[in-house]
Motif scaffolding. Structure first.
Motif, PDB file in Angstrom:
ATOM      1  N   LEU A  10       0.843  -1.208   0.000  1.00 33.95           N
ATOM      2  CA  LEU A  10       0.000   0.000   0.000  1.00 33.95           C
ATOM      3  C   LEU A  10       0.876   1.256   0.000  1.00 33.95           C
ATOM      4  O   LEU A  10       1.750   1.418   0.861  1.00 33.95           O
ATOM      5  N   THR A  11       0.610   2.114  -0.966  1.00 34.68           N
ATOM      6  CA  THR A  11       1.479   3.271  -1.195  1.00 34.68           C
ATOM      7  C   THR A  11       0.643   4.481  -1.565  1.00 34.68           C
ATOM      8  O   THR A  11      -0.294   4.376  -2.350  1.00 34.68           O
ATOM      9  N   VAL A  20       2.942   7.129   2.518  1.00 36.04           N
ATOM     10  CA  VAL A  20       2.850   5.704   2.878  1.00 36.04           C
ATOM     11  C   VAL A  20       3.529   4.956   1.746  1.00 36.04           C
ATOM     12  O   VAL A  20       3.230   5.174   0.575  1.00 36.04           O
ATOM     13  N   ASN A  21       4.468   4.085   2.108  1.00 33.17           N
ATOM     14  CA  ASN A  21       5.333   3.535   1.065  1.00 33.17           C
ATOM     15  C   ASN A  21       5.489   2.020   1.180  1.00 33.17           C
ATOM     16  O   ASN A  21       6.251   1.537   2.004  1.00 33.17           O
ATOM     17  N   GLY A  22       4.721   1.289   0.398  1.00 31.45           N
ATOM     18  CA  GLY A  22       4.861  -0.175   0.359  1.00 31.45           C
ATOM     19  C   GLY A  22       4.510  -0.845   1.672  1.00 31.45           C
ATOM     20  O   GLY A  22       5.238  -1.731   2.133  1.00 31.45           O
ATOM     21  N   LYS A  55      -7.397   7.401  -2.123  1.00 28.22           N
ATOM     22  CA  LYS A  55      -7.099   6.287  -3.034  1.00 28.22           C
ATOM     23  C   LYS A  55      -5.582   6.069  -3.059  1.00 28.22           C
ATOM     24  O   LYS A  55      -4.816   7.036  -3.074  1.00 28.22           O
ATOM     25  N   PRO A  56      -5.155   4.823  -3.076  1.00 26.61           N
ATOM     26  CA  PRO A  56      -3.700   4.595  -3.101  1.00 26.61           C
ATOM     27  C   PRO A  56      -3.086   4.900  -4.461  1.00 26.61           C
ATOM     28  O   PRO A  56      -3.757   4.804  -5.489  1.00 26.61           O
ATOM     29  N   THR A  57      -1.827   5.259  -4.439  1.00 22.85           N
ATOM     30  CA  THR A  57      -1.066   5.414  -5.669  1.00 22.85           C
ATOM     31  C   THR A  57      -0.747   4.022  -6.228  1.00 22.85           C
ATOM     32  O   THR A  57      -0.696   3.814  -7.431  1.00 22.85           O
ATOM     33  N   ASP A  67     -10.887  -7.952  -2.253  1.00 23.63           N
ATOM     34  CA  ASP A  67     -10.179  -6.728  -2.623  1.00 23.63           C
ATOM     35  C   ASP A  67     -11.157  -5.546  -2.575  1.00 23.63           C
ATOM     36  O   ASP A  67     -12.098  -5.481  -3.363  1.00 23.63           O
ATOM     37  N   ILE A  68     -10.939  -4.628  -1.628  1.00 22.85           N
ATOM     38  CA  ILE A  68     -11.856  -3.486  -1.479  1.00 22.85           C
ATOM     39  C   ILE A  68     -11.213  -2.170  -1.942  1.00 22.85           C
ATOM     40  O   ILE A  68     -11.759  -1.106  -1.709  1.00 22.85           O
ATOM     41  N   THR A  69     -10.058  -2.279  -2.597  1.00 19.49           N
ATOM     42  CA  THR A  69      -9.299  -1.079  -2.967  1.00 19.49           C
ATOM     43  C   THR A  69     -10.143  -0.081  -3.765  1.00 19.49           C
ATOM     44  O   THR A  69     -10.008   1.124  -3.596  1.00 19.49           O
TER      45      THR A  69
END
Ligand SMILES: Nc1ncnc2c1ncn2[C@@H]1O[C@H](COP(=O)(O)OP(=O)(O)OP(=O)(O)O)[C@@H](O)[C@H]1O
Length: 251
Positions: A10-11, A20-22, A55-57, A67-69
């Motif tokens: 998650l980034t 937030v990085n990996g 939303k994540p990059t 998967d709820i991304t």
């Protein structure tokens, strides 16, 4: 093991900065897990990614293996992820009881309704009072929400989310901005919620001392990365964590 919640790589970047990085974390069901870290570590960003406000990059979020991304905040809430949305959630001109009863009603709207209107109203009131009792606001049930102290408002906000019976309760710094005298009551409430063991709790907090006694698991973020994760005992012993917290002084 998938856990009830899991993030994968998650980034989130803001411009060139990776807040937030990996991040890969697994939250086990029915645990009390805290995300801590110094200012700017990425806690709020991670939390907003989990609740769906951001939303994540890159990367993914799984809830019960799904998967709820791509889901919105409301879609996530419907699945059982309940977040305290600061004080904006509270209707100031309604009483404390009315605020919570509305939340109980919103939850039950989708359910089966075997009652007459009067019996149903009593049932909603009873359920709302049960939650107010848990958070320690039963004595303030008839007070207008606008008249509560900041700490009481935060409890009301938690009551509103609890009334919606989320499977995962997401709490963003519940002691932020409240007076020092009100902090122990908030910690007691968190302890009570933990002891019920009827839901998973994810708490974001930057006060290390506060989460040590409450948490089953602690995830320490630093510069957007997971610096360490484990039991409170493991975390206090971890030298990298001690260094991150002012070179040994645990905040
Ligand atoms: N909307 C945004 N635009 C640009 N940068 C942001 C944004 N949100 C967060 N950041 C940056 O990302 C980093 C992580 O911020 P975040 O608020 O997630 O940290 P935090 O651990 O919650 O900090 P604090 O304890 O101070 O609340 C910080 O450097 C912050 O300045």
């Amino acid at each position: 093991m998938d856990g009830i919640l899991r993030t994968e790589d998650l980034t989130r970047a803001f411009g060139g900065h990776f807040a937030v990085n990996g991040v890969n974390i697994i939250i086990r069901p029915y645990t009390f897990t805290s995300i801590i870290g110094p200012n700017g570590a990425g806690k709020t960003t991670l939390f907003n990614l989990i609740s769906g406000q951001l939303k994540p990059t890159r990367g993914k979020i799984f809830y019960k293996g799904e998967d709820i991304t791509g889901l919105s905040v409301h879609e996530r809430a419907r699945l059982g992820l309940g977040r305290c949305f600061q004080i904006t959630n509270v209707f100031p001109r309604l009483t404390v009881l009315e605020n919570v009863r509305l939340a109980v009603q919103a939850k039950e709207r989708v359910g089966f309704r075997p009652f007459t209107p009067a019996a149903r109203f009593r049932d909603l009131t009873d359920k709302a009072m049960e939650v107010l009792n848990l958070v320690g606001l039963d004595g303030k049930a008839e007070a207008l929400a606008a008249t509560l102290t900041h700490g009481e408002k935060r409890k009301l906000e938690i009551a509103i989310v609890l009334a919606m019976e989320p499977e995962v309760l997401l709490l963003d710094e519940p002691t932020a901005g409240i007076s020092l005298e009100e902090v122990p009551a908030m910690i007691d409430l968190l302890q009570k919620i933990k002891e019920k063991r009827d839901r998973t709790v994810l708490l974001v907090e930057h006060k290390m001392n506060m989460v040590l006694s409450l948490s089953d698991e602690i995830v320490v973020l630093f510069n957007g990365n997971v610096l360490a994760s484990g039991s409170p005992e493991d975390i206090v012993k971890d030298e990298r964590v001690q260094e991150a917290y002012l070179g040994g002084g645990m905040a």
